[in-house]
Every structure is written in structure tokens, then in C-alpha cells.
Motif scaffolding. Structure first.
Motif, PDB file in Angstrom:
ATOM      1  N   SER A 142      51.694  47.367  38.678  1.00 26.90           N
ATOM      2  CA  SER A 142      50.540  46.722  39.308  1.00 26.90           C
ATOM      3  C   SER A 142      50.640  45.206  39.289  1.00 26.90           C
ATOM      4  O   SER A 142      49.974  44.522  40.083  1.00 26.90           O
ATOM      5  CB  SER A 142      49.250  47.166  38.608  1.00 26.90           C
ATOM      6  OG  SER A 142      49.233  46.764  37.241  1.00 26.90           O
ATOM      7  N   LEU A 143      51.484  44.649  38.425  1.00 26.70           N
ATOM      8  CA  LEU A 143      51.650  43.197  38.370  1.00 26.70           C
ATOM      9  C   LEU A 143      52.226  42.629  39.663  1.00 26.70           C
ATOM     10  O   LEU A 143      52.069  41.438  39.940  1.00 26.70           O
ATOM     11  CB  LEU A 143      52.559  42.821  37.201  1.00 26.70           C
ATOM     12  CG  LEU A 143      52.001  43.084  35.800  1.00 26.70           C
ATOM     13  CD1 LEU A 143      53.081  42.889  34.745  1.00 26.70           C
ATOM     14  CD2 LEU A 143      50.807  42.187  35.515  1.00 26.70           C
ATOM     15  N   LEU A 144      52.882  43.480  40.443  1.00 27.62           N
ATOM     16  CA  LEU A 144      53.429  43.006  41.720  1.00 27.62           C
ATOM     17  C   LEU A 144      52.351  42.410  42.602  1.00 27.62           C
ATOM     18  O   LEU A 144      52.596  41.446  43.342  1.00 27.62           O
ATOM     19  CB  LEU A 144      54.119  44.161  42.447  1.00 27.62           C
ATOM     20  CG  LEU A 144      55.410  44.682  41.820  1.00 27.62           C
ATOM     21  CD1 LEU A 144      55.792  46.010  42.455  1.00 27.62           C
ATOM     22  CD2 LEU A 144      56.535  43.663  41.972  1.00 27.62           C
ATOM     23  N   ALA A 145      51.139  42.962  42.545  1.00 32.66           N
ATOM     24  CA  ALA A 145      50.062  42.459  43.393  1.00 32.66           C
ATOM     25  C   ALA A 145      49.646  41.047  43.020  1.00 32.66           C
ATOM     26  O   ALA A 145      49.130  40.305  43.868  1.00 32.66           O
ATOM     27  CB  ALA A 145      48.857  43.396  43.323  1.00 32.66           C
ATOM     28  N   CYS A 146      49.853  40.655  41.748  1.00 31.89           N
ATOM     29  CA  CYS A 146      49.532  39.284  41.347  1.00 31.89           C
ATOM     30  C   CYS A 146      50.415  38.276  42.066  1.00 31.89           C
ATOM     31  O   CYS A 146      50.040  37.110  42.216  1.00 31.89           O
ATOM     32  CB  CYS A 146      49.705  39.123  39.835  1.00 31.89           C
ATOM     33  SG  CYS A 146      48.512  40.037  38.854  1.00 31.89           S
ATOM     34  N   VAL A 182      39.969  32.276  35.270  1.00 32.06           N
ATOM     35  CA  VAL A 182      41.020  33.295  35.361  1.00 32.06           C
ATOM     36  C   VAL A 182      42.395  32.644  35.345  1.00 32.06           C
ATOM     37  O   VAL A 182      43.304  33.061  34.619  1.00 32.06           O
ATOM     38  CB  VAL A 182      40.845  34.140  36.635  1.00 32.06           C
ATOM     39  CG1 VAL A 182      42.058  35.034  36.845  1.00 32.06           C
ATOM     40  CG2 VAL A 182      39.580  34.981  36.565  1.00 32.06           C
ATOM     41  N   GLN A 183      42.567  31.615  36.153  1.00 32.74           N
ATOM     42  CA  GLN A 183      43.863  30.945  36.236  1.00 32.74           C
ATOM     43  C   GLN A 183      44.269  30.363  34.884  1.00 32.74           C
ATOM     44  O   GLN A 183      45.428  30.489  34.466  1.00 32.74           O
ATOM     45  CB  GLN A 183      43.817  29.828  37.275  1.00 32.74           C
ATOM     46  CG  GLN A 183      45.156  29.158  37.543  1.00 32.74           C
ATOM     47  CD  GLN A 183      46.053  29.976  38.449  1.00 32.74           C
ATOM     48  OE1 GLN A 183      45.719  30.202  39.605  1.00 32.74           O
ATOM     49  NE2 GLN A 183      47.184  30.412  37.940  1.00 32.74           N
ATOM     50  N   VAL A 194      40.753  39.638  40.743  1.00 33.53           N
ATOM     51  CA  VAL A 194      39.503  38.879  40.659  1.00 33.53           C
ATOM     52  C   VAL A 194      39.706  37.457  41.161  1.00 33.53           C
ATOM     53  O   VAL A 194      38.884  36.918  41.927  1.00 33.53           O
ATOM     54  CB  VAL A 194      38.980  38.889  39.212  1.00 33.53           C
ATOM     55  CG1 VAL A 194      37.815  37.921  39.048  1.00 33.53           C
ATOM     56  CG2 VAL A 194      38.553  40.305  38.809  1.00 33.53           C
ATOM     57  N   HIS A 195      40.798  36.836  40.763  1.00 30.42           N
ATOM     58  CA  HIS A 195      41.104  35.474  41.185  1.00 30.42           C
ATOM     59  C   HIS A 195      41.213  35.392  42.707  1.00 30.42           C
ATOM     60  O   HIS A 195      40.617  34.519  43.351  1.00 30.42           O
ATOM     61  CB  HIS A 195      42.417  35.032  40.525  1.00 30.42           C
ATOM     62  CG  HIS A 195      42.801  33.622  40.782  1.00 30.42           C
ATOM     63  ND1 HIS A 195      43.791  33.271  41.674  1.00 30.42           N
ATOM     64  CD2 HIS A 195      42.335  32.455  40.270  1.00 30.42           C
ATOM     65  CE1 HIS A 195      43.926  31.957  41.691  1.00 30.42           C
ATOM     66  NE2 HIS A 195      43.057  31.437  40.852  1.00 30.42           N
ATOM     67  N   ALA A 196      41.953  36.325  43.301  1.00 32.85           N
ATOM     68  CA  ALA A 196      42.108  36.326  44.754  1.00 32.85           C
ATOM     69  C   ALA A 196      40.786  36.587  45.452  1.00 32.85           C
ATOM     70  O   ALA A 196      40.476  35.973  46.481  1.00 32.85           O
ATOM     71  CB  ALA A 196      43.140  37.376  45.168  1.00 32.85           C
ATOM     72  N   GLY A 197      39.992  37.511  44.911  1.00 31.03           N
ATOM     73  CA  GLY A 197      38.724  37.847  45.542  1.00 31.03           C
ATOM     74  C   GLY A 197      37.726  36.710  45.511  1.00 31.03           C
ATOM     75  O   GLY A 197      37.034  36.453  46.510  1.00 31.03           O
ATOM     76  N   LEU A 198      37.633  36.024  44.399  1.00 32.88           N
ATOM     77  CA  LEU A 198      36.682  34.914  44.311  1.00 32.88           C
ATOM     78  C   LEU A 198      37.082  33.763  45.222  1.00 32.88           C
ATOM     79  O   LEU A 198      36.238  33.152  45.878  1.00 32.88           O
ATOM     80  CB  LEU A 198      36.584  34.439  42.859  1.00 32.88           C
ATOM     81  CG  LEU A 198      35.886  35.414  41.901  1.00 32.88           C
ATOM     82  CD1 LEU A 198      36.009  34.924  40.460  1.00 32.88           C
ATOM     83  CD2 LEU A 198      34.418  35.599  42.274  1.00 32.88           C
ATOM     84  N   GLY A 239      48.777  36.135  45.016  1.00 31.29           N
ATOM     85  CA  GLY A 239      49.217  34.762  44.851  1.00 31.29           C
ATOM     86  C   GLY A 239      48.758  34.083  43.580  1.00 31.29           C
ATOM     87  O   GLY A 239      48.689  32.845  43.537  1.00 31.29           O
ATOM     88  N   LEU A 240      48.450  34.867  42.532  1.00 28.74           N
ATOM     89  CA  LEU A 240      48.158  34.236  41.249  1.00 28.74           C
ATOM     90  C   LEU A 240      49.361  33.383  40.835  1.00 28.74           C
ATOM     91  O   LEU A 240      49.209  32.242  40.388  1.00 28.74           O
ATOM     92  CB  LEU A 240      47.856  35.308  40.190  1.00 28.74           C
ATOM     93  CG  LEU A 240      47.481  34.814  38.801  1.00 28.74           C
ATOM     94  CD1 LEU A 240      46.148  34.062  38.831  1.00 28.74           C
ATOM     95  CD2 LEU A 240      47.396  35.993  37.811  1.00 28.74           C
ATOM     96  N   TYR A 241      50.550  33.953  40.999  1.00 30.82           N
ATOM     97  CA  TYR A 241      51.815  33.225  40.933  1.00 30.82           C
ATOM     98  C   TYR A 241      52.662  33.744  42.096  1.00 30.82           C
ATOM     99  O   TYR A 241      53.175  34.857  42.036  1.00 30.82           O
ATOM    100  CB  TYR A 241      52.532  33.453  39.597  1.00 30.82           C
ATOM    101  CG  TYR A 241      51.856  32.765  38.441  1.00 30.82           C
ATOM    102  CD1 TYR A 241      52.056  31.411  38.202  1.00 30.82           C
ATOM    103  CD2 TYR A 241      50.999  33.476  37.595  1.00 30.82           C
ATOM    104  CE1 TYR A 241      51.426  30.770  37.146  1.00 30.82           C
ATOM    105  CE2 TYR A 241      50.359  32.841  36.539  1.00 30.82           C
ATOM    106  CZ  TYR A 241      50.581  31.490  36.322  1.00 30.82           C
ATOM    107  OH  TYR A 241      49.943  30.856  35.269  1.00 30.82           O
TER     108      TYR A 241
END
Length: 365
Positions: A228-232, A202-203, A174-178, A237-239
Motif C-alpha cells: 500500500s505504500l506505493l500509493a504514497c 501529516v507531512q 489523508v495528506h493528498a485528500g486534504l 505524491g507524499l514523496y
């Protein structure tokens, strides 16, 4: 034929005339459906390898099916919470864009964010002006209103489980999409402001409640690790990989879930006995490539190649080192053999192959 060429051929062959990518053309439970999440990564894979037309057709399909539900989104936003999960938008659609008629674990927010991220990536890569593509603006604006209003709700995770929790992989998507939607410059001022506010929310939530022992957690309140956390980390780029939390998350997945090149979803997995997933090897290799760990990334690419059938098709998971072998038969009896080909597996193979190709070009300009 190389596996890159075969992967492109498989994805092109099964793409519907309207642009949808079927998840798995012959698997009983997935047949006839396209997932936003799966399709977005498939589109990213083919976009990287020059199939701009195929990726664009998928993005137009997504924009259409989401935009057609604009009134439904506005009605949901106007309702008072709580809203039952069954009333929310689906995560998968029939290939012609309808809601499915059979029951499914459908309320998943991550697909909408992943589509926005993939659309922005495709537009930047191929110098596409998103506002010039018919229907895209309405789809983007509808997805943003939906995510901005409901990003903080519990929903099903990537694996269509645990609807009662808030999943960190979902928050990352969601963070990346927004953020991507704001960059597309299609939003009205109020929508852009809401998107920025939701992304900041979200952040903040992820920083406050999404971290345990210095790395991301499966869902808020859990200590578990999930593939699935790998995608973050990569690509959302959440982290990112050079952040301590991102690096620790990749390390935790590698330590607890990776084995001989493949990657499990999570340690308690019993679906088809809990095998190693081809697409997750792609995600782990992607993060390694971004971190400059090229031998490790190549090892995962080689493992993915080794899982192909004699015809070159990649499965959803492999069954040689199962976490719960006693549970495999029940799924085979319920839905048949493991989904093969799984187009998302081919899409992730294309992504990792291109990422490594890009790294070599960077090393040897």
C-alpha cells in the motif's frame, strides 16, 4: 472484447442506481457494500476512459453518504479523546448509503482522503465545477472536518488490520485528500486553514517518523514494507517518484514484494494463503510509468491481463505462488473462492492502461 472494454462494462454493469460501486458483487464478505477507497480508484479508472457520468454518480453518492453524517462528525469532534474505533465513521457503506449492520474493521481514514483526491482529479479532468454539483460541498466539508480532527489517530490500514498503529499509507491518503479539498475551493476559511495545518502535520510526521533506511515504512515504528505504500508515491505524491524517498520506497516494494509481475501485500500475509494482488501490480506499474520506466510498467499491465478469467474478470488475488499455502483452505471454507470480479482490480487496470497510453502520446506527440 479487450480487457479495457470488459473492465468498463463490468464496472458499469454493477454500479448501483444510486452511484455506489460494489467491491465484489458475488463475494460473500463484500457483497452489498461499497468502500470509499476501492470506489475512488474505480471512479478514477472510468473517469480516465470517458465514463464521466459513472464517476460523477459515484462522487455524488460519496458526498451524500458523508454529508448526511455531518452532525455525527461534529459530535465526534466535540468529544474528548480517546474515542473508541467503533464510534468513528465507517469505511464501507451499503449500496443505498447506510452503515452496515454486520461487524467489520471499519475505522479507516484513508478512504475519506482518497475520495477527496479522486473527486478533485475527476473535476479537473472533465472541467467540472464542484460547487455546482448538488451535495458535493457538504460532503467535502464534512470529510475535511473529520480528517483535520482525527488524522493523527491510529486506525485500521488498507487491509483492515492493526488498528493500534498509525499507517503511512493512511497518512499519504489523508495528506493528498486534504490538499485536494483545498484546491476544490469549497471550504470555509477556518476549514481551509485547518486542512492546511493538518496536511502540514501529516507531512512533518511522515518525515520525522515514517521513514526507515531512506524509504517509507508500513507503520510508525515498523521496519516492514507494504504494498500500500506505493500509493504514497503514485498517485498521492507524499514523496513522488523523483524524490529519493519515493524512489527508494518503490524499489523496496519491487525487491521484497514483487514477483513475476505480481505484487504481494506484505511478507507475513496469510489471507487466502497470501497471494499476489492484481491491484497492487497496477500501483507498481503506475509508479514505473510515472518514472519513465515504461517496459517495467507494461510488464505489470501484461501480468494483470494474464490473470483474467476466460470471461475477462479480474480477481482480488491469485493463488499460484502463495506465501502461506497452508492457510488458503481456511479462508475458502470461511468466505468461498477469491473475490472475482473485484471491481478495484478492474479500476486499477484501467488506470495503468490509460497511464501507459498517455506516456506513448507524450513520447510521440
Amino acid at each position: 472484447m479487450s480487457l479495457v472494454a470488459h473492465s468498463l462494462d463490468v464496472i458499469r454493469r454493477y454500479q448501483s442506481p444510486g452511484g455506489a460501486y460494489p467491491a465484489a458483487p458475488y463475494f460473500s464478505a463484500y457483497q452489498g457494500y461499497s468502500w470509499l477507497r476501492d470506489g475512488a480508484f474505480i471512479a478514477e479508472g472510468v473517469s480516465r476512459h470517458g465514463d464521466a457520468a459513472g464517476a460523477a454518480a459515484f462522487h455524488r453518492w460519496c458526498a451524500r453518504v458523508i454529508g448526511e453524517r455531518a452532525g455525527r462528525v461534529d459530535a465526534l469532534v466535540a468529544r474528548r479523546r480517546p474515542i473508541p474505533p467503533g464510534d468513528m465513521l465507517p469505511t464501507r457503506f451499503t449500496l443505498d448509503g447506510r452503515d452496515g449492520e454486520d461487524g467489520w474493521w471499519d475505522f479507516q481514514l484513508d478512504g475519506y482522503g482518497t475520495w477527496l483526491w479522486a473527486l478533485a482529479e475527476h473535476c479537473a479532468r472533465h472541467s467540472v465545477t464542484p460547487g455546482a454539483v448538488p451535495g458535493v460541498e457538504e460532503g467535502v466539508r464534512t470529510a475535511v472536518r473529520y480528517l483535520s480532527a482525527f488524522w493523527d489517530l491510529p486506525c485500521y490500514d488498507w487491509w483492515e488490520e492493526h488498528v493500534e498503529h498509525r499507517h503511512v499509507a493512511t497518512l499519504g491518503a489523508v495528506h493528498a485528500g486534504l490538499r485536494a479539498a483545498v484546491r476544490l475551493d469549497l471550504l470555509r476559511p477556518a476549514e481551509a486553514e485547518a486542512a492546511r495545518a493538518a496536511a502540514a502535520g501529516v507531512q512533518a510526521l511522515a518525515a520525522a517518523e515514517g521513514i526507515v533506511d531512506g524509504r517509507l515504512r508500513k507503520w510508525l515504528g515498523s521496519d516492514a514494507v507494504d504494498g500500500s505504500l506505493l500509493a504514497c508515491v503514485t498517485p498521492f505524491g507524499l514523496y513522488p517518484v523523483d524524490h529519493p524517498v519515493g524512489a527508494a520506497t518503490v524499489a523496496a516494494v519491487e525487491e521484497r514484494l514483487a514477483r513475476s509481475g505480481g505484487v504481494y501485500r506484505y511478507l507475513d500475509d496469510t489471507f487466502y494463503g497470501g497471494g499476489r494482488w492484481v491491484l497492487l501490480a497496477g500501483f507498481l506499474g503506475w509508479s514505473h510509468a510515472r518514472a519513465g520506466r515504461l517496459p517495467e510498467a507494461r510488464r505489470h499491465l501484461s501480468w494483470m491481463e494474464a490473470q483474467a478469467t476466460p470471461d475477462g474478470d479480474l480477481p482480488e488475488q491469485v493463488s499460484d505462488l502463495l506465501l502461506a499455502p497452508e492457510r488458503e483452505r481456511e479462508w475458502v471454507e470461511r468466505w468461498g473462492p477469491v473475490a472475482t470480479p473485484l471491481l478495484w482490480s478492474h479500476g486499477m487496470y484501467l488506470i495503468l492502461a490509460d497511464e501507459l497510453r498517455s506516456c506513448v502520446r507524450t513520447e510521440n506527440p
